[in-house]
Write a protein that holds these residues in place. Sequence first.
Motif, short mmCIF file in Angstrom:
data_model
loop_
_atom_site.label_atom_id
_atom_site.label_comp_id
_atom_site.label_asym_id
_atom_site.label_seq_id
_atom_site.Cartn_x
_atom_site.Cartn_y
_atom_site.Cartn_z
N VAL A 310 -9.64 -19.43 14.37
CA VAL A 310 -8.49 -19.04 15.12
C VAL A 310 -6.94 -18.84 14.07
CG1 VAL A 310 -6.81 -19.17 16.88
CG2 VAL A 310 -9.29 -19.70 17.25
N PRO A 311 -6.57 -17.89 13.96
CA PRO A 311 -5.08 -17.91 13.03
C PRO A 311 -4.08 -18.86 13.46
CG PRO A 311 -5.51 -15.78 14.23
CD PRO A 311 -6.44 -16.56 14.32
N ALA A 312 -3.23 -18.87 12.73
CA ALA A 312 -1.79 -19.86 13.14
C ALA A 312 -0.57 -18.74 12.72
CB ALA A 312 -1.80 -20.95 12.53
N ILE A 313 -0.76 -17.88 11.84
CA ILE A 313 0.33 -17.20 11.26
C ILE A 313 0.54 -15.86 12.52
CG2 ILE A 313 0.93 -15.55 9.46
CD1 ILE A 313 -0.98 -16.94 7.74
N ALA A 314 1.97 -15.75 12.85
CA ALA A 314 2.39 -14.77 13.70
C ALA A 314 2.02 -13.51 13.28
CB ALA A 314 4.05 -15.05 13.74
N ALA A 315 1.79 -12.60 14.19
CA ALA A 315 1.26 -11.08 14.04
C ALA A 315 1.80 -10.30 15.07
CB ALA A 315 -0.29 -11.26 14.20
N GLN A 316 1.57 -9.14 14.73
CA GLN A 316 2.21 -8.07 15.68
C GLN A 316 1.11 -7.59 16.63
OE1 GLN A 316 3.14 -5.84 12.26
NE2 GLN A 316 4.91 -5.12 12.99
N LEU A 317 1.58 -7.43 17.94
CA LEU A 317 0.64 -6.82 18.93
C LEU A 317 0.36 -5.16 18.90
CD1 LEU A 317 -0.78 -7.13 21.61
CD2 LEU A 317 1.44 -6.54 22.93
N ASN A 318 -0.88 -4.87 18.62
CA ASN A 318 -1.37 -3.68 18.50
C ASN A 318 -2.34 -3.22 19.67
OD1 ASN A 318 -1.69 -2.96 15.03
ND2 ASN A 318 -1.12 -5.04 15.66
N MET A 319 -1.92 -1.80 19.97
CA MET A 319 -2.80 -1.30 21.31
C MET A 319 -2.93 0.01 20.74
SD MET A 319 -0.51 -2.84 24.24
CE MET A 319 0.98 -1.77 23.96
N GLY A 320 -4.31 0.71 21.10
CA GLY A 320 -4.67 1.90 21.03
C GLY A 320 -6.15 2.33 20.79
N VAL A 321 -6.30 3.40 20.08
CA VAL A 321 -7.91 3.75 20.22
C VAL A 321 -8.03 4.61 18.75
CG1 VAL A 321 -7.33 6.05 21.19
CG2 VAL A 321 -9.42 5.13 21.15
N TRP A 322 -9.27 4.27 18.00
CA TRP A 322 -9.54 4.98 16.84
C TRP A 322 -10.99 4.97 16.93
CZ3 TRP A 322 -11.40 1.40 12.82
CH2 TRP A 322 -11.71 0.14 13.36
N LEU A 323 -11.60 5.80 15.54
CA LEU A 323 -12.84 6.20 15.85
C LEU A 323 -13.74 5.79 14.34
CD1 LEU A 323 -10.99 8.64 17.45
CD2 LEU A 323 -13.17 9.47 18.08
N PRO A 324 -13.86 4.64 14.38
CA PRO A 324 -14.55 4.47 12.99
C PRO A 324 -16.12 4.78 13.09
CG PRO A 324 -14.44 2.37 14.37
CD PRO A 324 -13.72 3.48 15.04
N ASP A 325 -16.73 4.94 11.93
CA ASP A 325 -18.22 5.15 11.80
C ASP A 325 -19.01 4.30 12.87
OD1 ASP A 325 -17.84 3.35 9.98
OD2 ASP A 325 -18.62 4.24 8.49
N TRP A 326 -18.61 3.20 12.94
CA TRP A 326 -19.42 2.20 13.50
C TRP A 326 -19.24 2.30 15.07
CZ3 TRP A 326 -16.44 -1.09 16.16
CH2 TRP A 326 -15.02 -1.58 15.51
N ALA A 327 -18.59 3.26 15.56
CA ALA A 327 -18.51 3.56 16.99
C ALA A 327 -19.70 4.37 17.44
CB ALA A 327 -17.05 4.04 17.29
N GLY A 328 -20.25 5.22 16.50
CA GLY A 328 -21.18 5.94 16.72
C GLY A 328 -20.62 7.61 16.92
N PRO A 329 -21.45 8.49 17.30
CA PRO A 329 -20.99 9.84 17.33
C PRO A 329 -19.97 10.13 18.65
CG PRO A 329 -23.46 9.68 18.11
CD PRO A 329 -22.80 8.26 17.50
N ALA A 330 -19.00 10.78 18.59
CA ALA A 330 -17.77 11.11 19.67
C ALA A 330 -18.31 12.64 20.00
CB ALA A 330 -16.75 10.82 19.38
N ASP A 331 -19.16 12.72 21.00
CA ASP A 331 -19.34 14.29 21.15
C ASP A 331 -18.68 14.69 22.44
OD1 ASP A 331 -21.73 13.96 19.41
OD2 ASP A 331 -23.18 13.15 21.10
N TRP A 332 -17.33 14.83 22.03
CA TRP A 332 -16.43 15.53 23.00
C TRP A 332 -15.29 16.01 22.34
CZ3 TRP A 332 -12.96 11.68 21.89
CH2 TRP A 332 -13.36 10.39 21.79
#
Length: 373
Positions: A310-332
Amino acid sequence: MLIRVMLLLITALLWPGLSRGEELPPLPSDAKLALEEDWSSGKIDEKKWYVYRKKWGNGNHGVVPENVTIGKDVVDGKEKNVLICTAHGDQYDGDVIGWWANKTRVGGVIVSQKHFASGRFEMVVKVGDQEKHPGGPIDPKRPRGCIPALWTYSYRWVEGDKARQGEFQAETPMYNPHIPAYGLAANEYWSELDFPEFGKAGNFENAMYNTFLQNRHDNRFFEVPQAVDGEYHTFVTQWRTHLRAMPEIRDDQVMESEGFYWIQDKSVPFAEYLGNPLKKLGENKYALYEGKIAKHYIDGKKVAENDKWVPAIAAQLNMGVWLPDWAGPADWKTASMKIASVKVWQYGDEGDVIGVMKGRNPDSFAKDGTPFK
């Protein structure tokens, strides 16, 4: 049903202290509200947020601001403004472009301007949708091929002297020879908690709750089918840090930089500190800034936890959606996740590392898709 029971049994064996279903505890009395957003202004407040135009992993064409918008949706029976993060799948043929002007597999991510450490992160989110739309996924509740995600993230690149790659270097106190990056005289300082990421290989029922601490990475999956029904759910993560005494450390083994003390002695086992900085408590007396635990809740019930790396260094909050190859095909053509509200409280645990990561992460390509040099 049998597979679900087996997964629950495996989870119990791997993480016996998990106690799924625990109620979300009350906020600590000294918790401070540090961020609140419900998009009621109808705009993305640039004092709070920014949106990426950035390459994002492999097998996709990045994330772009055009895919982060504010629209209307029904939340708890009432129509209100929500943030919409849109994904363009393998069949998308519209006008929005990403990396190298490609149209397909382009997502959208929003990032907090502030960096946060220990605290409570609360987001009301709809992962998919109940109703089909033209060009959308066959199963709108599970837009297979994309990764809807909520996470904290910060990153810093530190370069040392190439000629002394295997040694500590006094002029660069944050350079650590135990964590070389890409075979170079350089380090990657990395702080990330995923709470969670959905959709690896198209699986939305088992979400990823990961930790990243410099060059360490713990990948955990937990069963959360209740969160992928096309409705809004409240996701909460509580991140705690602490100080851990390191009585063996002496003044001549560390060096101060940016308000923290950094190990400068190869005889100190790296596994004892993992690149984290130390706090000076007195003469020859130090304690390590260290992440303790992250506990994750959906609709007030505990579903997961991370207690490793578990990290201790402060970080930014990220929210969203992305499509890496390891997500599989996006047939839409298009899919989306929607965010109705966000609240972040800070606990100010003594193990928080504030100020080492700062500023915004830069974009990596221009509006026409051309990568920056």
